[in-house]
Design an enzyme around this catalytic site. Structure first.
Site, PDB file in Angstrom:
ATOM      1  N   ASP A   6       0.890  -1.165   0.000  1.00 36.17           N
ATOM      2  CA  ASP A   6       0.000   0.000   0.000  1.00 36.17           C
ATOM      3  C   ASP A   6       0.926   1.212   0.000  1.00 36.17           C
ATOM      4  OD1 ASP A   6      -1.630   2.136   0.580  1.00 36.17           O
ATOM      5  OD2 ASP A   6      -2.337   1.385   2.520  1.00 36.17           O
ATOM      6  N   LYS A  68       2.637  11.227  -3.605  1.00 33.51           N
ATOM      7  CA  LYS A  68       1.573  10.498  -4.310  1.00 33.51           C
ATOM      8  C   LYS A  68       0.616  11.464  -5.017  1.00 33.51           C
ATOM      9  CE  LYS A  68      -1.875   6.876  -3.380  1.00 33.51           C
ATOM     10  NZ  LYS A  68      -2.301   5.914  -2.342  1.00 33.51           N
ATOM     11  N   GLU A 161      -7.413   0.489  -4.646  1.00 36.00           N
ATOM     12  CA  GLU A 161      -7.470   0.394  -3.183  1.00 36.00           C
ATOM     13  C   GLU A 161      -8.800  -0.161  -2.658  1.00 36.00           C
ATOM     14  OE1 GLU A 161      -6.156   4.317  -2.097  1.00 36.00           O
ATOM     15  OE2 GLU A 161      -4.146   3.913  -2.875  1.00 36.00           O
ATOM     16  N   ASP A 184     -13.602   5.499   2.245  1.00 33.88           N
ATOM     17  CA  ASP A 184     -12.179   5.658   2.576  1.00 33.88           C
ATOM     18  C   ASP A 184     -11.876   7.113   2.922  1.00 33.88           C
ATOM     19  OD1 ASP A 184      -9.426   5.875   2.650  1.00 33.88           O
ATOM     20  OD2 ASP A 184      -9.067   4.747   0.806  1.00 33.88           O
TER      21      ASP A 184
END
Ligand code: AMP
Length: 584
Positions: A6, A68, A161, A184
């Site tokens: 992850d 990211k 994800e 999320d």
């Protein structure tokens, strides 16, 4: 062995499937969460993780964090405002006198994870599954893959994800056709994805979110509350950092406790900040921020064509879902209690590990599928968008269409690859273009097959083949038009807002193309056969042709369609003669 990673904005994790169990691996300090921070010292090798975080506090200019957000992006896009560089070229980060790409920085994090795993397992770890957000476009997925390769991995799969999280919750054992919502809420981003289990396969039906909504915003709001309560106004930069850290700690504590007290000595001169804080105060100030996730949930449900009561399971991912307030809101939106059986911070990494095990054949085979976030197609004659793969299509996927030349003697076709939801090509984003040549032919005689295929990693390949000569060209879209997630939102909003005028523009363009084809054809036919028709009919055809011309100039769709239809009627005899002559 295939490891699962992850690669997070703030923290990253690695794990493997060991003796029948997915296991997350800890570093030498016993910690599994590795901060996604890379510090570049004056000399020597980069320092990653907690040590990198400590060094960042001393020399922020030499550290890279939250990369990211920038991976697979270009200067000038919304996420990149804080950076400067030539608009349109891939983002680089100025660190320690060097320009580093987000892939290079991410590769350092991945290398560290590799070392953690290898030290812990005592064997080399070369193959991986890496997760990315469901909304990542081609370019972001391809760049993540490159980062893995730079770190020395063979990247077996780029996995979404939410799909990973659903696997970790063991939802692959649900009934066929079960629907799952993955909520999320992390430190900086929010997304909601809806999945469906279909023949033992997960499909992402839809996904919606906000790349700037998360725990950081809550910390900010709580920090503001603390300052107001303490009556402190001026703060140094260092104090601000301390205050935010304290706000965050209090917030996390209040997920389990009803009240706490925040104490920060010497905040303003000798003045200290000492404020009692309750969960209900935090909920009051965070409520409006968290409530912003509701609209995204509803949009995702709508996109998936589902009602909230049709969702069988709701699962939580991301540290911020530990807040009781968030859990209550989710329960209210979906009309059922969320499943709390997993660690929200570890579910994604565990899912990546399980996917690795599946690929290796250690678990029964489930293929994991995803969807296209926006429609893909090509520009056709007249500047219209011709959709080949509609938005929200499950990938991997393949679709094609045959095209022909609109103009006689044209010796090739330009294939312009588009992404977006608008009717007019110009309102969509161009992902790339290339030319497919063919020998000059009469209008409508060329046959060019265009095929779009998207692989399991979401990489798009466009193939165009001239079926007459057999010549073909293939283009791989690694760098899809670099659009921010806000821009994707804007595209969707734009297509709704302009739906009527867009449709009108398309109908008008189609009518215009028809008129432009008809008028010269009628003219030629009249020259050939006019003498064989009664004069009144010739006059009628001339009049109706002029009306088509006038309607074209007026740009009025209804008028143009009526004029075309009248001209069509008036030229029936003429058309019959043409056909007879053709057959003769
Ligand atoms: P993630 O991006 O998933 O690692 O989530 C990080 C975010 O979760 C940060 O904003 C944390 O403050 C938040 N977080 C972690 N634990 C808790 C908790 N117990 N209560 C509230 N927020 C938390």
């Amino acid at each position: 062995m295939i490891a699962g990673i992850d690669l997070g904005t703030t923290n990253s994790l690695i794990g493997v499937y060991e003796s029948g169990f997915p296991t997350l691996l800890a570093d030498s300090e016993g910690k599994r969460l590795i901060p996604s921070v890379v510090f570049y010292p004056e000399n020597g090798i980069p320092v990653v993780g907690r040590e990198g975080l400590r060094m960042q506090a001393l020399h922020p200019e030499r550290a890279a964090a939250s990369v990211k957000r920038f991976i697979g992006r270009r200067f000038g896009e919304e996420e990149t405002e804080a950076l400067s560089g030539p608009k349109g070229s891939p983002v680089t980060l100025p660190i320690n006198g060097k320009n580093l790409t987000p892939e290079q920085v991410s590769a350092e994090i991945l290398k560290t994870l590799k070392v953690v795993a290898e030290e812990r397992l005592g064997t080399s770890v070369n193959r991986v599954v890496i997760t990315v957000p469901a909304y990542f476009n081609d370019a972001q997925r391809a760049a993540t893959r490159r980062a893995g390769e730079l770190a020395g991995f063979v990247v077996e799969r780029i996995l979404s994800e939410p799909t990973a999280a659903a696997l970790a919750y063991g939802l692959d054992r649900l009934q066929e056709n079960s629907k799952v919502a993955v909520y999320d809420l992390g430190g900086g981003t929010f997304d909601l994805s809806i999945l469906r289990l279909d023949n033992g396969v997960f499909q992402v039906l839809s996904t919606h979110g906000d790349t700037r909504l998360g725990g950081d915003d809550l910390d900010e709001a709580i920090a503001g509350l603390l300052l107001r309560e303490a009556g402190i106004t001026a703060l140094t930069l260092e104090m601000k950092v301390r205050l935010k850290e304290a706000a965050r700690a209090a917030k996390e504590l209040l997920s389990n406790e009803e009240s706490t007290a925040v104490l920060l000595p010497f905040m303003e001169g000798s003045k200290s900040l000492e404020v009692p804080l309750t969960r209900s105060q935090v909920e009051e100030i965070c409520g409006p921020i968290i409530a912003r996730t509701r609209a995204h949930c509803l949009r995702a449900l709508e996109d998936a064509g589902l009602k909230s009561e049709e969702i069988d399971q709701v699962i939580l991912v991301g540290g911020s879902t530990r807040m009781p307030l968030v859990q209550r809101l989710v329960a209210e939106i979906f009309g059922k209690q969320p499943n709390l059986s997993q660690h929200p911070d570890e579910a994604v990494a565990l899912g990546a590990v399980l996917q690795g095990a599946i690929l290796e054949g250690n678990l029964r085979n489930i293929v994991l599928l995803d969807v296209t976030p926006l429609s893909l197609g090509i520009e056709t004659f007249g500047g219209l968008m011709n959709v080949i793969i509609p938005r929200n299509t499950t990938i991997p996927t393949k679709a094609g269409e045959m095209f022909t030349n609109a103009v006689a003697g044209q010796s090739g076709m330009k294939i312009i690859i588009l992404q977006g939801e608008r009717e007019l090509a110009g309102d969509n984003w161009t992902l790339g273009s290339f030319q497919i040549p063919f020998p000059p032919l009469p209008k409508g005689a060329a046959r060019v097959g265009v095929q779009f295929s998207i692989d399991a990693d979401g990489i798009l390949q466009v193939l165009a083949r001239d079926t007459v000569t057999g010549s073909e060209k293939i283009v791989e879209i690694q760098s899809a038009v670099e659009v921010s997630d806000e821009a994707v939102e804007a595209m969707l909003a734009g297509s709704l807002e302009h739906a009527i005028e867009d449709m009108d523009a398309r109908i008008f363009t189609e009518a215009r193309l028809k008129a432009e084809e008809m008028l010269p054809a009628v003219k030629v036919a009249l020259e050939q056969f006019g003498s064989e028709l009664p004069e009144s009919e010739v006059l009628d055809i001339r009049e109706k042709s002029s009306e088509v011309q006038a309607a074209l100039a007026s740009k009025e769709t209804t008028r143009l369609n009526q004029a075309i239809s009248s001209l069509d009627d008036a030229t029936q005899t003429l058309a019959t003669k043409l056909i007879e002559r053709g057959m003769g």
